[in-house]
Design a protein around this motif. Sequence first.
Motif, short mmCIF file in Angstrom:
data_model
loop_
_atom_site.label_atom_id
_atom_site.label_comp_id
_atom_site.label_asym_id
_atom_site.label_seq_id
_atom_site.Cartn_x
_atom_site.Cartn_y
_atom_site.Cartn_z
N VAL A 1 4.96 -4.86 -0.59
CA VAL A 1 4.62 -3.51 -0.66
C VAL A 1 5.62 -2.46 -0.99
O VAL A 1 5.53 -1.36 -1.44
N GLY A 2 7.02 -2.74 -0.79
CA GLY A 2 8.06 -2.18 -1.48
C GLY A 2 8.36 -2.10 -2.85
O GLY A 2 8.84 -1.22 -3.48
N GLY A 3 7.35 -3.12 -3.69
CA GLY A 3 7.27 -2.99 -4.94
C GLY A 3 6.65 -1.66 -5.33
O GLY A 3 6.44 -1.07 -6.40
N MET A 4 5.59 -1.32 -4.45
CA MET A 4 4.91 0.06 -4.86
C MET A 4 5.67 1.23 -4.64
O MET A 4 5.57 2.08 -5.64
N VAL A 5 6.38 1.23 -3.54
CA VAL A 5 7.59 2.31 -3.59
C VAL A 5 8.48 2.20 -4.74
O VAL A 5 8.91 3.31 -5.35
#
Length: 280
Positions: A99-103
């Motif tokens: 989900v940090g990749g979405m950030v």
Amino acid sequence: MTTVDVNGVTLGVESFGADDAPLVLLVGGTTMLSWPDALCEHLAAGGRRVVRYDLRDSGESSTTDPEAPAYTLRDLAADAAALADTLGGGPAHLAGIGVGGMVAQLGVLDHPGAFSALTLVGTRPVAPGPPDEDLPDHDRATMSRLFARPMPDWTDRAAVAEFVATGAEIRGDDPVAARAVAARIWDRTPGTAPAVQLANQLGLVFSRLDCTPRWRERLPEIEVPTLVVHGRHDRFFPVGNGEAIAREIPGARLLVLEEAATALPDAAVGEVAEAMLRLG
């Protein structure tokens, strides 16, 4: 480890390497421990200042109410840009996992001047929830097995670590490594309330986060060198998600880890670090 105040919140951070070296900023997914120690050390040995950090509601960062976050995905992207500015040293190489990749995608899109390169590991180009029709969704059998398990006693460190380890095995990841990381995460979690533990161990705060508007259609706007890393056997965000991101970001390089699933295994750290170092 220490903390840095940006955008009215406190973020837990950990640094590796020389303070005056080019900055690689690793967005937690959701805690900084999503990034293996060995990767941080390898990047630092390659002449980089590596800073991994906890997202809000995880680790040493500000924790309020993970069941009703009063911030959005774009606020998390703004945190990344503000942290890069506070740490100094010019535009940073931004990397996000899960989900940090979405950030990280939104960080580069909304704050292009803050970042000089982008690495995306095991993520997808749309928000949590049903994906676009052309993107593979979570493996149904895997998700059924994950959600069939009873929740652990969140006050019991060993029980939580075992719960996470069995989940890792279901996803195809190394349960031994997952158990060790889960215990470290438990030690850093500011309380044993189920919502707080779920935010730290499983990132469930993202299921309640406002991630609108969409950003996938903006991916062709990304101009910085980009590396997309994905496990061939990822059952949570299947590899077609990484393939789509790499197609839609101009000039992006796709690195498929043939023996990996969701987590970044230690056996792949050297290859991933070398690919990141080549980006700048």
